[in-house]
Design a protein around this motif. Structure first.
Motif, PDB file in Angstrom:
ATOM      1  N   PHE A  67       4.533   7.719   1.559  1.00  0.00           N
ATOM      2  CA  PHE A  67       5.027   6.408   2.360  1.00  0.00           C
ATOM      3  C   PHE A  67       4.425   5.198   1.805  1.00  0.00           C
ATOM      4  CE2 PHE A  67       1.216   8.025   4.372  1.00  0.00           C
ATOM      5  CZ  PHE A  67       0.421   7.061   4.586  1.00  0.00           C
ATOM      6  N   GLY A  68       4.940   4.093   2.124  1.00  0.00           N
ATOM      7  CA  GLY A  68       4.323   2.926   1.668  1.00  0.00           C
ATOM      8  C   GLY A  68       4.833   1.745   2.601  1.00  0.00           C
ATOM      9  N   LEU A  69       3.855   0.693   2.729  1.00  0.00           N
ATOM     10  CA  LEU A  69       3.869  -0.373   3.562  1.00  0.00           C
ATOM     11  C   LEU A  69       3.867  -1.752   2.879  1.00  0.00           C
ATOM     12  CD1 LEU A  69       4.379  -1.342   6.590  1.00  0.00           C
ATOM     13  CD2 LEU A  69       1.700  -1.022   6.841  1.00  0.00           C
ATOM     14  N   PHE A  95       8.979  -1.178   4.911  1.00  0.00           N
ATOM     15  CA  PHE A  95       8.446   0.150   4.910  1.00  0.00           C
ATOM     16  C   PHE A  95       9.150   1.151   4.121  1.00  0.00           C
ATOM     17  CE2 PHE A  95       8.306   4.227   7.224  1.00  0.00           C
ATOM     18  CZ  PHE A  95       6.895   4.602   7.092  1.00  0.00           C
ATOM     19  N   GLY A  96       8.577   2.133   3.683  1.00  0.00           N
ATOM     20  CA  GLY A  96       9.546   3.177   3.238  1.00  0.00           C
ATOM     21  C   GLY A  96       8.742   4.578   3.107  1.00  0.00           C
ATOM     22  N   ILE A  97       9.399   5.635   3.197  1.00  0.00           N
ATOM     23  CA  ILE A  97       9.108   6.964   3.307  1.00  0.00           C
ATOM     24  C   ILE A  97       9.925   7.795   2.281  1.00  0.00           C
ATOM     25  CG2 ILE A  97      10.107   7.590   5.152  1.00  0.00           C
ATOM     26  CD1 ILE A  97       8.024   9.426   6.100  1.00  0.00           C
ATOM     27  N   GLY A  98       9.237   9.007   1.579  1.00  0.00           N
ATOM     28  CA  GLY A  98       9.796   9.833   0.828  1.00  0.00           C
ATOM     29  C   GLY A  98       9.307  11.267   0.760  1.00  0.00           C
ATOM     30  N   TYR A 133       0.856  -1.104   0.081  1.00  0.00           N
ATOM     31  CA  TYR A 133      -0.010   0.025  -0.006  1.00  0.00           C
ATOM     32  C   TYR A 133       1.126   1.273  -0.017  1.00  0.00           C
ATOM     33  CZ  TYR A 133      -3.165   3.698   1.528  1.00  0.00           C
ATOM     34  OH  TYR A 133      -3.817   4.739   1.685  1.00  0.00           O
ATOM     35  N   ALA A 134       0.562   2.258  -0.929  1.00  0.00           N
ATOM     36  CA  ALA A 134       1.331   3.420  -0.936  1.00  0.00           C
ATOM     37  C   ALA A 134       0.416   4.597  -1.030  1.00  0.00           C
ATOM     38  CB  ALA A 134       2.180   3.400  -2.130  1.00  0.00           C
TER      39      ALA A 134
END
Length: 228
Positions: free
Chosen positions: A28-30, A79-82, A15-16
């Motif tokens: 952000f994404g999970l 997990f990611g964030i930008g 999910y983003a």
């Protein structure tokens, strides 16, 4: 993904979400999923550990190993964030946060290493705006070792794209793509390993991509100019 007698498979749900701001965006994404590890005991016991007394004592290569479960499934979380601010973009991703441990053989654990990827990119446009140059740096670490990479991407009139990537002391890659018709792109990439431990002529990738906008909103149609 296979390596020798080992096999790795993963199933995940991603999910983003992106939030637009005055100067750019925040995203952000999970990724939640499961990883499956397996080992081919039959090939190991009939090959290396066939009639060798030394390998018969190895719990993985012995014939007894074939009676054990050959795979194990573990929970995996990424997990990611930008953020993009004007012409500058930065991102941080964390893989295998749960550090899942698979037990292929009793008492022998194979763990997923938590990995961090840090990314930064800057956009430079020519005065004519025909060329767009996007240099970027990447840092990847599993908290035991670290790799540094650099990307150089040049786009001409939003139709032709050239890319040069290098993971220092590890590999180099070249890529090229062009837009055939509106929304359709064809690309080619070549990766050459630089590590002396890897003897390979490199790998080739060919990509065909088509993107389009899904808009199901109803549009009002008028037949008379008086209504306008």
């Amino acid at each position: 993904q296979t390596e020798g007698l080992w096999k790795f498979q993963r199933l995940g749900l991603e999910y983003a979400h992106r939030i637009e701001t005055k100067t750019g965006n925040l995203s952000f994404g999970l990724d939640v999923g499961f990883a499956d590890f397996s080992f081919d005991y039959n090939k190991a016991s009939s090959g290396i550990g066939g009639d060798d007394d030394y390998h018969k004592q190895d719990p993985i290569l012995s014939n007894a190993g074939t009676d054990e479960d050959q795979n194990d499934i573990v929970f995996d979380l990424n997990f990611g964030i930008g953020s993009k601010i004007n012409d500058f973009e930065v991102g941080l991703s964390m893989f295998h946060l749960t550090a899942g441990k698979a037990e292929i053989v009793e008492g022998k654990l194979l763990a997923l290493k938590p990995t961090m990827l840090l990314f930064g990119e800057y956009r430079v446009k020519s005065r004519s705006k025909a060329f767009l140059y996007r240099p970027s740096l990447m840092l990847r670490s599993d908290f035991a070792s670290m790799q540094v990479g650099m990307n150089n991407i040049l786009t001409y009139k939003e139709k032709f794209t050239f890319g040069l990537n290098s993971w220092f002391w590890s590999s180099m890659a070249f890529a090229f793509s062009f837009e055939v018709i509106s929304g359709m792109q064809i690309g080619y990439g070549y990766v050459l390993p630089l590590n002396r431990m890897i003897r390979s002529g490199g790998s080739h990738d060919v990509v065909i991509r088509y993107s389009f906008d899904l808009n199901f909103s109803k549009k009002d149609k008028y037949k008379s100019e008086r209504i306008l």
